[in-house]
Design a protein around this motif. Structure first.
Motif, short mmCIF file in Angstrom:
data_model
loop_
_atom_site.label_atom_id
_atom_site.label_comp_id
_atom_site.label_asym_id
_atom_site.label_seq_id
_atom_site.Cartn_x
_atom_site.Cartn_y
_atom_site.Cartn_z
N THR A 1 -8.74 14.16 10.40
CA THR A 1 -7.52 14.43 9.83
C THR A 1 -6.23 14.12 10.53
OG1 THR A 1 -7.57 16.85 10.19
CG2 THR A 1 -8.27 16.31 8.08
N ASP A 2 -5.98 12.79 10.77
CA ASP A 2 -4.97 12.24 11.87
C ASP A 2 -3.54 12.87 11.56
OD1 ASP A 2 -3.30 10.20 9.74
OD2 ASP A 2 -5.14 10.59 9.16
N ASP A 3 -3.36 13.29 10.36
CA ASP A 3 -1.94 13.91 10.27
C ASP A 3 -1.80 15.23 10.68
OD1 ASP A 3 -3.63 14.62 8.26
OD2 ASP A 3 -2.64 14.11 6.54
N LEU A 4 -2.71 16.26 10.40
CA LEU A 4 -2.63 17.63 11.05
C LEU A 4 -3.04 17.52 12.40
CD1 LEU A 4 -5.06 19.12 8.21
CD2 LEU A 4 -2.53 19.43 8.34
N ASP A 5 -3.74 16.83 12.95
CA ASP A 5 -3.92 16.73 14.36
C ASP A 5 -2.64 16.29 15.19
OD1 ASP A 5 -6.51 16.10 16.50
OD2 ASP A 5 -4.69 14.79 16.90
N MET A 6 -1.99 15.45 14.34
CA MET A 6 -0.83 14.97 15.20
C MET A 6 0.08 15.85 15.04
SD MET A 6 1.47 11.53 14.35
CE MET A 6 0.31 10.43 15.68
N ALA A 7 0.47 16.62 13.98
CA ALA A 7 1.56 17.74 13.95
C ALA A 7 1.32 18.82 14.93
CB ALA A 7 1.46 18.28 12.35
N THR A 8 0.04 19.11 15.13
CA THR A 8 -0.33 20.16 16.08
C THR A 8 0.12 19.81 17.54
OG1 THR A 8 -2.07 21.10 14.74
CG2 THR A 8 -2.08 21.80 16.92
N ARG A 9 -0.44 18.56 17.75
CA ARG A 9 -0.03 17.92 19.20
C ARG A 9 1.50 17.79 19.38
NH1 ARG A 9 -2.34 12.99 20.43
NH2 ARG A 9 -2.74 12.49 18.16
N LEU A 10 2.11 17.36 18.34
CA LEU A 10 3.56 17.14 18.59
C LEU A 10 4.10 18.52 18.85
CD1 LEU A 10 4.54 14.93 15.52
CD2 LEU A 10 4.82 14.39 18.06
N HIS A 11 3.62 19.78 18.19
CA HIS A 11 4.34 21.11 18.37
C HIS A 11 4.02 21.46 19.72
CE1 HIS A 11 5.94 21.81 14.34
NE2 HIS A 11 4.82 21.53 13.90
N ILE A 12 2.92 21.06 20.17
CA ILE A 12 2.37 21.59 21.72
C ILE A 12 3.21 21.01 22.68
CG2 ILE A 12 0.68 21.47 23.30
CD1 ILE A 12 -1.47 21.79 21.02
N LYS A 13 3.67 19.72 22.22
CA LYS A 13 4.67 18.86 23.37
C LYS A 13 5.99 19.32 23.01
CE LYS A 13 2.24 15.88 25.89
NZ LYS A 13 2.46 15.44 27.16
N GLY A 14 6.33 20.19 22.27
CA GLY A 14 7.65 20.79 22.04
C GLY A 14 8.61 20.00 21.12
N TRP A 15 8.08 18.98 20.40
CA TRP A 15 8.66 18.18 19.43
C TRP A 15 8.90 19.03 18.21
CZ3 TRP A 15 11.14 13.73 20.31
CH2 TRP A 15 10.52 13.12 21.66
N ASP A 16 9.92 19.05 17.53
CA ASP A 16 9.92 19.72 15.95
C ASP A 16 9.68 18.71 14.91
OD1 ASP A 16 10.96 21.62 14.12
OD2 ASP A 16 12.92 21.11 14.37
N VAL A 17 8.97 19.22 14.07
CA VAL A 17 8.68 18.37 12.74
C VAL A 17 9.33 19.06 11.77
CG1 VAL A 17 6.59 17.87 11.30
CG2 VAL A 17 6.09 18.03 13.95
N ARG A 18 9.80 18.33 10.97
CA ARG A 18 10.60 18.75 9.77
C ARG A 18 10.15 18.37 8.37
NH1 ARG A 18 15.47 20.66 11.53
NH2 ARG A 18 15.02 22.10 9.63
#
Length: 443
Positions: free
Chosen positions: A249-266
């Motif tokens: 699940t490339d999308d869910l994996d990426m969203a979690t890693r973005l949050h961990i790195k401090g990026w906001d997902v809207r």
């Protein structure tokens, strides 16, 4: 192995907690407290949505129209000859000045390569990439290969069956403008929702997800990407090292890693991407199996990184932890059933065991009603349904989701514990509805 050990630890702790709780604590009081916490979280999200709407009515925020990055639109295609041309013709109509389309033939066995070659020759802003049969499998690997030839400062990912309105990018892009925003997800809708009861349920499921995503966005929680219609800032993509080739699940994996790195997902409610629903039960189970397995595995893989991340916001952490409880709930009910069954078989005269069983039944119905109410509210608020229609569709959609998700959680947990990890993609076949509609016209 790490995922297996962590899952075993969680299940052991859950079993111990429920066992001790039932024998030494007032069960009904504890379950009521749990329900109150779940209700408060739902109310909190709804109030946040209401507050944001009220604030925007008083002080409207003008979108940043000066932010116009060059966008690389990536469309992976594996055996998609029946739909890919229609998708490309639709995407090319987006009223946005700066974008290219990259079509990726991923080891197709039909004429997908021939179709996308013709499209690349026909249109200046379309190019293609061909992946040979020996290439590393999975959508993540496909997108990483395409990133190497992409020129965009932002990457927009579509599935091969996606269709959008011309103003799609114009609505989506301004949400990516703030420096701390790494990605934006568009709203997903089933294009042929009225085909049969399965496609109706899937669209209602997506509508419930819309409500949850809007709520998570309102509290700046852990908004998730959904693969189709996700827009990612290249800077953020490079910061996390691209897509993870070893996830299903490339999308869910990426969203979690973005949050961990401090990026906001809207989440952008106004930008809508339409996709084809799954028409038959077996491929639907296969698709949902992949989604759920990827969801649970990424939580296990990144749990400690998320909890101890100094960049991830506290709100996103708490939101993620609360969201995990929906996958623990089926296990909770199973353990409740097993322990209570044991107590029924071994109880001594004089113990009010039947009252305990009745209290569990009542609480189960209360949880089911809360779930039904959330679906009905979603259909009224975002599906614009009339009261009775929303009631009827929420009723059978709740049953559908119970049949799909409840046993699936148990199966996936058993698979993670007892079977080796695999990259079983479980591809969804597109074009079945289009082909059947065409055959009916011919007849």
């Amino acid at each position: 192995m790490k995922e297996r050990i962590l899952l075993f630890t969680i299940l052991s702790a859950l079993w111990t907690f429920i066992y001790v709780f039932q024998y030494h604590v007032d069960t009904i009081r504890g379950l009521i407290i749990l329900l109150c916490f779940m209700t408060l979280y739902g109310v909190y999200n709804s109030l946040a949505i209401w507050h944001n709407k009220r604030k925007l009515r008083k002080n409207p925020i003008e979108p940043d129209t000066s932010y116009r990055p060059f966008v690389s639109v990536m469309i992976p295609a594996h055996n998609e000859e029946s739909v890919i041309e229609h998708t490309v013709n639709n995407i090319r109509n987006m009223a946005y000045p700066n974008f290219e389309i990259i079509l990726i033939d991923d080891r197709s066995e039909d004429n997908t390569l021939g179709v996308i070659k013709n499209l690349a020759e026909k249109y200046d802003n379309v190019k293609y990439l061909h992946r040979e049969k020996g290439a590393f499998p999975g959508k993540s690997a496909v997108l990483n290969d395409a990133l190497a030839i992409a020129k965009g400062d932002a990457i927009l990912v579509f599935d091969a069956d996606a269709t959008v309105e011309p103003d799609f990018l114009s609505k989506l892009i301004p949400n990516l403008a703030p420096e701390d925003v790494g990605a934006v997800q568009a709203r997903k809708v089933i294009r042929e929702a009225d085909t049969n009861i399965l496609t109706k349920c899937q669209n209602n499921e997506y509508t419930l997800d819309t409500y949850l995503q809007v709520g998570r966005d309102a509290i700046k929680g852990a908004v998730e990407l959904r693969g189709n219609g996700e827009l990612i800032k290249r800077k953020a993509l490079e910061d996390i090292g691209g897509w993870n080739n070893y996830t299903i699940t490339d999308d869910l994996d990426m969203a979690t890693r973005l949050h961990i790195k401090g990026w906001d997902v809207r989440y952008c409610l106004d930008a809508v991407v339409n996709e084809e629903g799954v028409k038959y039960i077996v491929p639907l189970f296969r698709q949902r199996r992949r989604w759920l397995e990827g969801t649970i595995r990424r939580y296990l893989e990144y749990f400690f990184q998320a909890v101890f991340s100094k960049k991830m916001s506290l709100r996103a952490k708490l939101d993620m932890i609360i969201y995990i409880t929906q996958f623990i709930m089926p296990l909770w009910f199973l353990f409740e059933l097993l322990i209570r069954g044991f107590k029924v078989l071994t109880h001594k005269p004089g113990i009010g065991i039947h009252n305990e069983l009745m209290s569990s039944v009542i609480i189960s119905f209360a949880v089911a009603f809360g779930f039904f109410f959330a679906i009905r509210y979603s259909l009224r608020r975002y599906g614009f349904m009339k009261r009775w229609d929303a009631f009827v569709q929420a009723s059978y959609t709740a049953i559908y989701m119970l049949i799909i998700w409840f046993p699936m959680v148990l199966y996936i947990c058993a698979k993670i514990l007892f079977r080796p990890k695999d990259m079983n993609w479980g591809k969804t076949t597109h074009g079945l509805i289009v082909e059947e509609e065409q055959s009916m016209v011919v007849q």
